[in-house]
Design a protein around this motif. Structure first.
Motif, mmCIF file in Angstrom:
data_model
loop_
_atom_site.group_PDB
_atom_site.id
_atom_site.type_symbol
_atom_site.label_atom_id
_atom_site.label_comp_id
_atom_site.label_asym_id
_atom_site.label_seq_id
_atom_site.Cartn_x
_atom_site.Cartn_y
_atom_site.Cartn_z
ATOM 1 N N PHE A 114 0.861 -1.185 0.000
ATOM 2 C CA PHE A 114 0.000 0.000 0.000
ATOM 3 C C PHE A 114 0.894 1.231 0.000
ATOM 4 N N VAL A 115 0.628 2.168 -0.913
ATOM 5 C CA VAL A 115 1.426 3.400 -0.982
ATOM 6 C C VAL A 115 0.739 4.472 -0.146
ATOM 7 N N LEU A 116 1.480 5.009 0.802
ATOM 8 C CA LEU A 116 0.947 6.037 1.706
ATOM 9 C C LEU A 116 1.567 7.384 1.361
ATOM 10 N N GLY A 117 0.682 8.392 1.170
ATOM 11 C CA GLY A 117 1.164 9.753 0.995
ATOM 12 C C GLY A 117 1.067 10.456 2.342
ATOM 13 N N GLY A 118 0.205 11.467 2.421
ATOM 14 C CA GLY A 118 0.025 12.188 3.681
ATOM 15 C C GLY A 118 -1.054 11.578 4.566
ATOM 16 N N GLY A 119 -1.676 10.507 4.128
ATOM 17 C CA GLY A 119 -2.691 9.829 4.955
ATOM 18 C C GLY A 119 -3.935 10.676 5.187
ATOM 19 N N SER A 120 -4.263 11.583 4.249
ATOM 20 C CA SER A 120 -5.409 12.479 4.477
ATOM 21 C C SER A 120 -6.673 12.027 3.759
ATOM 22 N N ASN A 121 -6.579 10.894 3.062
ATOM 23 C CA ASN A 121 -7.781 10.422 2.359
ATOM 24 C C ASN A 121 -7.959 8.917 2.553
ATOM 25 N N ILE A 122 -7.547 8.428 3.719
ATOM 26 C CA ILE A 122 -7.652 6.982 3.956
ATOM 27 C C ILE A 122 -8.257 6.692 5.327
ATOM 28 N N ILE A 156 -11.415 30.466 4.327
ATOM 29 C CA ILE A 156 -12.690 29.731 4.200
ATOM 30 C C ILE A 156 -12.510 28.316 4.754
ATOM 31 N N ARG A 157 -11.396 27.694 4.405
ATOM 32 C CA ARG A 157 -11.136 26.325 4.870
ATOM 33 C C ARG A 157 -11.086 26.265 6.407
ATOM 34 N N ARG A 158 -10.394 27.230 7.002
ATOM 35 C CA ARG A 158 -10.289 27.215 8.475
ATOM 36 C C ARG A 158 -11.672 27.344 9.095
ATOM 37 N N ILE A 215 2.414 3.169 -9.227
ATOM 38 C CA ILE A 215 2.937 3.962 -8.103
ATOM 39 C C ILE A 215 3.496 5.247 -8.701
ATOM 40 N N ILE A 216 2.880 6.350 -8.347
ATOM 41 C CA ILE A 216 3.265 7.633 -8.943
ATOM 42 C C ILE A 216 4.541 8.140 -8.264
ATOM 43 N N VAL A 217 5.519 8.517 -9.094
ATOM 44 C CA VAL A 217 6.771 9.046 -8.536
ATOM 45 C C VAL A 217 6.963 10.527 -8.850
ATOM 46 N N GLY A 246 -1.826 16.563 2.222
ATOM 47 C CA GLY A 246 -1.372 15.414 1.436
ATOM 48 C C GLY A 246 -0.255 15.763 0.483
ATOM 49 N N THR A 247 0.018 14.816 -0.394
ATOM 50 C CA THR A 247 1.198 14.888 -1.246
ATOM 51 C C THR A 247 0.818 15.128 -2.711
ATOM 52 N N ALA A 248 1.807 15.598 -3.458
ATOM 53 C CA ALA A 248 1.577 15.855 -4.892
ATOM 54 C C ALA A 248 1.215 14.567 -5.626
ATOM 55 N N VAL A 276 -8.059 15.817 -7.404
ATOM 56 C CA VAL A 276 -8.396 16.713 -6.299
ATOM 57 C C VAL A 276 -8.976 18.024 -6.822
ATOM 58 N N GLY A 277 -9.996 18.493 -6.152
ATOM 59 C CA GLY A 277 -10.616 19.737 -6.596
ATOM 60 C C GLY A 277 -11.176 20.526 -5.431
ATOM 61 N N ALA A 278 -11.272 21.838 -5.607
ATOM 62 C CA ALA A 278 -11.874 22.707 -4.594
ATOM 63 C C ALA A 278 -12.049 24.099 -5.163
HETATM 64 C C1 LIG Z 1 -9.001 18.690 6.155
HETATM 65 C C2 LIG Z 1 -9.044 18.035 4.783
HETATM 66 C C3 LIG Z 1 -9.446 18.747 3.671
HETATM 67 C C4 LIG Z 1 -9.492 18.158 2.402
HETATM 68 N N1 LIG Z 1 -9.915 18.891 1.342
HETATM 69 C C5 LIG Z 1 -10.000 18.330 0.113
HETATM 70 C C6 LIG Z 1 -10.485 19.080 -1.006
HETATM 71 O O1 LIG Z 1 -10.837 20.242 -0.901
HETATM 72 N N2 LIG Z 1 -10.538 18.458 -2.208
HETATM 73 C C7 LIG Z 1 -10.143 17.166 -2.394
HETATM 74 O O2 LIG Z 1 -10.217 16.669 -3.520
HETATM 75 N N3 LIG Z 1 -9.665 16.430 -1.353
HETATM 76 C C8 LIG Z 1 -9.593 16.974 -0.111
HETATM 77 N N4 LIG Z 1 -9.138 16.236 0.956
HETATM 78 C C9 LIG Z 1 -8.751 14.837 0.751
HETATM 79 C C10 LIG Z 1 -7.212 14.621 0.602
HETATM 80 O O3 LIG Z 1 -6.481 15.650 1.198
HETATM 81 C C11 LIG Z 1 -6.777 14.497 -0.855
HETATM 82 O O4 LIG Z 1 -7.457 13.427 -1.469
HETATM 83 C C12 LIG Z 1 -5.259 14.284 -0.998
HETATM 84 O O5 LIG Z 1 -4.882 14.358 -2.342
HETATM 85 C C13 LIG Z 1 -4.774 12.951 -0.433
HETATM 86 O O6 LIG Z 1 -3.363 12.978 -0.422
HETATM 87 P P1 LIG Z 1 -2.508 12.064 0.536
HETATM 88 O O7 LIG Z 1 -1.063 12.237 0.129
HETATM 89 O O8 LIG Z 1 -2.813 12.354 1.950
HETATM 90 O O9 LIG Z 1 -3.009 10.607 0.124
HETATM 91 P P2 LIG Z 1 -3.243 9.358 1.077
HETATM 92 O O10 LIG Z 1 -4.411 9.617 1.955
HETATM 93 O O11 LIG Z 1 -1.979 8.954 1.753
HETATM 94 O O12 LIG Z 1 -3.637 8.250 -0.004
HETATM 95 C C14 LIG Z 1 -4.836 8.365 -0.724
HETATM 96 C C15 LIG Z 1 -4.822 7.339 -1.863
HETATM 97 O O13 LIG Z 1 -3.801 7.685 -2.791
HETATM 98 C C16 LIG Z 1 -2.862 6.614 -2.941
HETATM 99 N N5 LIG Z 1 -1.532 7.208 -3.139
HETATM 100 C C17 LIG Z 1 -0.949 8.191 -2.405
HETATM 101 N N6 LIG Z 1 0.235 8.514 -2.954
HETATM 102 C C18 LIG Z 1 0.416 7.695 -4.035
HETATM 103 C C19 LIG Z 1 1.451 7.536 -5.012
HETATM 104 N N7 LIG Z 1 2.559 8.285 -4.989
HETATM 105 N N8 LIG Z 1 1.280 6.604 -5.989
HETATM 106 C C20 LIG Z 1 0.158 5.827 -6.018
HETATM 107 N N9 LIG Z 1 -0.851 5.922 -5.118
HETATM 108 C C21 LIG Z 1 -0.720 6.854 -4.139
HETATM 109 C C22 LIG Z 1 -2.969 5.815 -1.660
HETATM 110 O O14 LIG Z 1 -2.505 4.480 -1.867
HETATM 111 C C23 LIG Z 1 -4.459 5.917 -1.395
HETATM 112 O O15 LIG Z 1 -5.133 4.990 -2.199
HETATM 113 C C24 LIG Z 1 -9.095 16.805 2.240
HETATM 114 C C25 LIG Z 1 -8.660 16.074 3.360
HETATM 115 C C26 LIG Z 1 -8.646 16.677 4.626
HETATM 116 C C27 LIG Z 1 -8.184 15.871 5.805
#
Ligand SMILES: Cc1cc2nc3c(=O)[nH]c(=O)nc-3n(C[C@H](O)[C@H](O)[C@H](O)COP(=O)(O)OP(=O)(O)OC[C@H]3O[C@@H](n4cnc5c(N)ncnc54)[C@H](O)[C@@H]3O)c2cc1C
Length: 355
Positions: A55-63, A223-225, A182-184, A122-124, A132-134
């Motif tokens: 499992f590839v973990l970025g910033g853990g913000s969407n899991i 707005i986000r805050r 796996i995106i690099v 999260g990560t690029a 991702v959109g907003a």
């Molecule tokens: C407070 C808050 C606000 C947010 N606002 C928005 C918003 O406005 N719009 C929006 O679209 N999302 C939003 N999100 C969701 C989230 O931030 C995004 O989806 C973000 O892009 C996830 O990035 P991450 O690095 O944390 O991914 P992770 O949570 O670590 O991973 C998410 C998924 O991506 C995969 N992944 C991660 N990196 C890679 C890689 N390099 N290669 C292959 N797979 C990978 C993981 O395996 C997993 O399936 C928000 C989240 C939070 C907590």
């Protein structure tokens, strides 16, 4: 911890909750940080030799990590760095680069196109995955290329924008056939000296004259805050995965029929045109108008006080609590509106354990 040469290490039984914004779930059987492509290759070989899932973990913000944890290797993507392209419009970013850092870098260089996407944690590398959109912008509009390792073919591949097949919260990479990549590196083509985008009503009303890119990013952050949609560790209302449900896209006739049930004198259902002729309806509105709010909870999980679309961990939530609350919200919205809400985050470790 086992040493794996100078470039990387693999650890065992590493708790994943602290590496996520929601803060729930168990441990990774194996865990490795990869800071370059060679380390990535070595880590994948480690997993292959043990036949364990990756499992590839970025910033853990969407899991959402299962309370059982993940019975495989978690690769923490730490390939970082921002490189401007020779054309003055392109920025290339390592997949582990903090996304907001990339937004700030673009704004400082007066490159327009992602100023409304500031403050998304999260990560690029994760940004193309769910497009991702907003606030009126989507990453897919500016992604020019994605470099990824194909785990099936055992080779790097380059995807141009068309090959990424971006849609609403979707791309090739979150479809079943795309999870092997796996995106690099991600490349963005931006607009040098371009104007800021302020289509979103919350943004438009803040500016009397065309704002600078940095002003728009700052306004988005404010707005986000206010909505609890800015990640701020320690603040209970921000311990979430952001929006928990996607906004459903419904046939226009369905929305009209729902409105007839509402009858005159009530709020109209907000709607936005969606590609393909459908109508996008805010999931937050459906939730609120189904009678759900911050008092709706399950164990330590509750609907945010600031945004009906966020499920927050009020301190001691388990992933079981999150799933129970998710099911409660889905059930209630189905009863009230006949609409099925689809969760946005990725579920990790919920599939049957692999020994
Ligand atoms: C407070 C808050 C606000 C947010 N606002 C928005 C918003 O406005 N719009 C929006 O679209 N999302 C939003 N999100 C969701 C989230 O931030 C995004 O989806 C973000 O892009 C996830 O990035 P991450 O690095 O944390 O991914 P992770 O949570 O670590 O991973 C998410 C998924 O991506 C995969 N992944 C991660 N990196 C890679 C890689 N390099 N290669 C292959 N797979 C990978 C993981 O395996 C997993 O399936 C928000 C989240 C939070 C907590």
């Amino acid at each position: 911890m086992r040493k794996q040469g100078a470039r990387w290490t693999v650890e065992e039984e590493v708790p994943l909750a602290p590496l996520t914004t929601l803060g729930v779930g168990g441990a990774a059987r194996f865990f490795a940080r990869v800071a370059d492509e060679e380390a990535l290759m070595d880590a994948l070989e480690f997993a292959r030799a043990r036949a364990c899932p990756v499992f590839v973990l970025g910033g853990g913000s969407n899991i959402i990590v299962s309370d059982r944890g993940f019975e495989g290797l978690v690769l923490k993507m730490e390939i970082t760095g921002i490189r401007p392209g020779a054309d003055g419009a392109t920025l290339h970013a390592g997949a582990g680069t903090e996304w907001d850092l990339l937004v700030r870098s673009a704004v400082e260089r007066r490159l327009a196109g992602i100023e409304c996407l500031g403050g998304i944690p999260g990560t690029a590398g994760a940004v193309p995955i769910q497009n991702v959109g907003a606030y009126g912008q989507e990453a897919g509009d500016v992604v020019a290329g994605v470099r990824a390792w194909d785990q099936e073919e055992g080779a790097f591949r380059l995807f141009d924008r068309d090959a990424c097949t971006f849609g609403y919260r979707s791309s090739l990479f979150n479809q079943p056939g795309g999870r092997r990549y796996i995106i690099v590196e991600v490349s963005l083509r931006l607009r040098p000296g371009g104007g800021a985008r302020i289509d979103y009503p919350d943004l438009r009303e803040r500016f009397a004259s065309p704002p600078a890119l940095a002003e728009v990013r700052d306004a988005v952050m404010a707005i986000r805050r206010a909505k609890g949609m800015a990640w701020s560790p320690g603040h209970p209302e921000s311990r979430s995965a952001g929006s928990f449900f996607k906004n459903p896209v419904l046939p226009a006739a369905t929305v009209e029929a729902l409105e007839e049930v509402l009858g005159p004198g009530t709020d109209r259902i907000p709607r936005f045109p969606a590609p393909g002729g459908g109508v996008k309806v805010p999931a937050a509105w459906l939730i609120t108008h189904a009678g759900l709010g911050p008092e709706t909870s399950s164990g330590g999980a509750a609907i945010s006080t600031r945004h009906a679309l966020a499920i927050v961990n009020r301190g001691a939530a388990t992933s079981g609590d999150i799933l129970d609350l998710m099911a409660k919200i889905q059930r209630r919205v189905r009863e009230a509106w006949g609409v099925d809400l689809e969760p946005e985050p990725i579920f990790v470790g919920f599939e049957p354990c692999i020994g």
